[in-house]
Scaffold this motif. Sequence first.
Motif, PDB file in Angstrom:
ATOM      1  N   ASN A   1      -1.410  -7.441   0.865  1.00  0.00           N
ATOM      2  CA  ASN A   1      -1.673  -6.483   1.942  1.00  0.00           C
ATOM      3  C   ASN A   1      -2.016  -5.093   1.424  1.00  0.00           C
ATOM      4  O   ASN A   1      -2.707  -4.331   2.104  1.00  0.00           O
ATOM      5  CB  ASN A   1      -0.466  -6.387   2.874  1.00  0.00           C
ATOM      6  CG  ASN A   1      -0.263  -7.662   3.667  1.00  0.00           C
ATOM      7  OD1 ASN A   1      -1.223  -8.365   3.981  1.00  0.00           O
ATOM      8  ND2 ASN A   1       0.984  -7.975   3.969  1.00  0.00           N
ATOM      9  N   THR A   2      -1.515  -4.748   0.252  1.00  0.00           N
ATOM     10  CA  THR A   2      -1.707  -3.387  -0.258  1.00  0.00           C
ATOM     11  C   THR A   2      -2.662  -3.311  -1.437  1.00  0.00           C
ATOM     12  O   THR A   2      -2.949  -2.214  -1.922  1.00  0.00           O
ATOM     13  CB  THR A   2      -0.344  -2.789  -0.679  1.00  0.00           C
ATOM     14  OG1 THR A   2       0.277  -3.641  -1.640  1.00  0.00           O
ATOM     15  CG2 THR A   2       0.567  -2.629   0.522  1.00  0.00           C
ATOM     16  N   HIS A   3      -3.154  -4.450  -1.904  1.00  0.00           N
ATOM     17  CA  HIS A   3      -4.093  -4.458  -3.038  1.00  0.00           C
ATOM     18  C   HIS A   3      -5.329  -5.261  -2.616  1.00  0.00           C
ATOM     19  O   HIS A   3      -5.297  -6.490  -2.570  1.00  0.00           O
ATOM     20  CB  HIS A   3      -3.459  -5.078  -4.282  1.00  0.00           C
ATOM     21  CG  HIS A   3      -2.264  -4.319  -4.790  1.00  0.00           C
ATOM     22  ND1 HIS A   3      -1.019  -4.415  -4.204  1.00  0.00           N
ATOM     23  CD2 HIS A   3      -2.138  -3.435  -5.821  1.00  0.00           C
ATOM     24  CE1 HIS A   3      -0.167  -3.643  -4.860  1.00  0.00           C
ATOM     25  NE2 HIS A   3      -0.816  -3.036  -5.830  1.00  0.00           N
TER      26      HIS A   3
ATOM     27  N   SER B   1       6.728  -9.994   0.962  1.00  0.00           N
ATOM     28  CA  SER B   1       5.264  -9.928   0.930  1.00  0.00           C
ATOM     29  C   SER B   1       4.704 -11.200   0.302  1.00  0.00           C
ATOM     30  O   SER B   1       5.425 -11.948  -0.367  1.00  0.00           O
ATOM     31  CB  SER B   1       4.792  -8.705   0.132  1.00  0.00           C
ATOM     32  OG  SER B   1       5.233  -8.793  -1.212  1.00  0.00           O
TER      33      SER B   1
END
Length: 675
Positions: free
Chosen positions: A535-537, A520
């Motif tokens: 991507n996730t935060h 990531s």
Amino acid sequence: MSCKTSSNSIVDIEKQKPYNKVPYLVARNVLKQDELEHVAGYNRHKDTPLETIQENFKKFQPKSVIFDLFPALKWIPEYPVQKNLVSDLVSGFTVAIMHIPQGMGYGLLAGVDPIVGLYMAFFPTLIYFLFGTSRHISMGTFAVISIMTSKIVATYSDPNYGNTNLNSTLDEAADNLPQYQYTPFQVATAVSMVCGFYQIIMCVLRLGILSSLLSEALVNGFTTAAAVHVFTSQLKDILGLKLPRHKGAFKVLLSLRDIFSNLPSANMYAIYISIICISFMFLMNEFVKPWVAKKCKFPIPTELMVVISFTFVSYMLNLGGSEYKVREVGKIPTGLPMPQMPPIELIKLVAVDSIAVCIVSYSVVMSMALIFAKKEYYEVRPNQELLALGLSNIFGSFFSCIPLSCSLSRSVIQYQAGGKTQLTSVFSASIILTVLLWLGPLFETLPRATLASIIIVALKGMFMQIKDLKRFLKEGILESAEWIGTFLTVIIIDIDVGLLAGVIISILALYIKGLKSYSSMLGQVPDTDIYVNLNTHKNAIQLPNIKIFRYSGSINFATCSSFKKALFDNIGVNHRLIRRASLCETQSEARGFNTDMHTLIIDLGSVAHIDMSGYRTFLEIRSEMKLIDVKVYLANASDCVYDSLTRATDLGHPSLECFSSVHDAVLFALKKLEN
């Protein structure tokens, strides 16, 4: 390097704009990894083998070694008589009652006399009492080990050779079986001795951890398929048929073919006995026993009731005579067998075949031992269990015993009946000794259909494991492949081949899982020195001109290519263009590449291992990124990874800049940009 989460934070964070200046100041200097190790006093010194031996010799305590070798010497003096004696006595008596029918049935299943199952409940269990570390498992015969032993017995023995009690009871040998001049007893004891030697060697080499290679899915699928083998082998006694034995591939299918083709000649009296036995035990186990269990701890000895009843009925009606022609157990000797060593040349013959038996018996013992140890909060030592099993098997091999294991059903009953310590097995062995010395001949008229019925009913728990396939399918394709592959191979081909196939599938699954990586791009959480997945935060910020790449997994000769591909895909760089430029050793080929990135930081915090191929991959990346004026820094390496990096430079490889944390690397990069 803590973030500013409270007023007591050790980091002084000062928000500054724009980002081309240092965004956050820390109350210390930026540290590279080698500087951190110096400040923290990291010690890479490792003792030489001689120094390690000397250190261990200084710590050597004979008393502690003796207690470790003989665990019974440690807990027997501390045994709480008033608290545990009655529970162990009741549990021992209960288990002994189960040993009699199960031992006789599983002895017959292994291709030897039924009395061998009772020998198993006496000789090796006493040795395990001295050396074993599990307090609750019931050692002795086990269906899977018996069926695996029977395969070896069928391969290397001649039932018509020598004066064994099996001459009148064993099935006719198949024409394709080679005729060796050994009795079934000799082959079975040779297997037991070889298994014992293997287990002691594994103990010396500290290989107890190898049992972890047999995953839950593998063991579950293997034992379920082995139950099919056991069930098939008992159908001939259920139906009163006398069939040839088969060995090798497709044994189950060939046995079923013979059974169906010989159905017209089935003995109806044996079928009646089987139906009555199975129906009675099913009703007792499913309805009566659960109700009685609520009233008292002592379980109803259903199997023993069946054995005694049909032994008496067979004796009174002469079921083994010419009128009914029901096959009986036959002659059972009294007393204890004289010690006798298996033939040396036979030990060489069964050496390879015994490997699978050794591994399975140990794995079953460890699986059950760990289950009870977890429930009762005590320790089971894998290597000590190997020693206990090895010595028990070697000792038992002198007294006509097959390889030792633990029974799943007996162990559960022993635990439920209140057994607290290994003394339960001593009390159980004492009762078995009484049967061996005086009561054995009373069971000579017992119909073999009764023992077959007991075995089939006992297989219920193993057959119910097929429900677990649904859980493995949900867990993932690798787990379900282990279960299905092992199950089908064991049934279609054979037990040992199926076990080997299951182990191979399990190792491949571990390899695939080890190769599976996660990568990531990281961004900064505003006003902190914390970097998280962009991507996730959604609140994470991409730092201008700096890209931070995190890779989870090992970086070695097998994963270098995938690591490099993941890196260039994530940072959005055309690797082919860079690669072509590096081959030409000129920047002219890379002029068409447009990027505002000036620094690439590789976060090694989730990397467990790096080898020399991985290190050379870092050097290649640094050289290739240099062509487009991008600096490459490493960060956040663990001690073992940092050791690998340092070892590479010690061997003459160019050094790489590695920082103590991602934030240190960011601050250093921004400072370099300002200058």
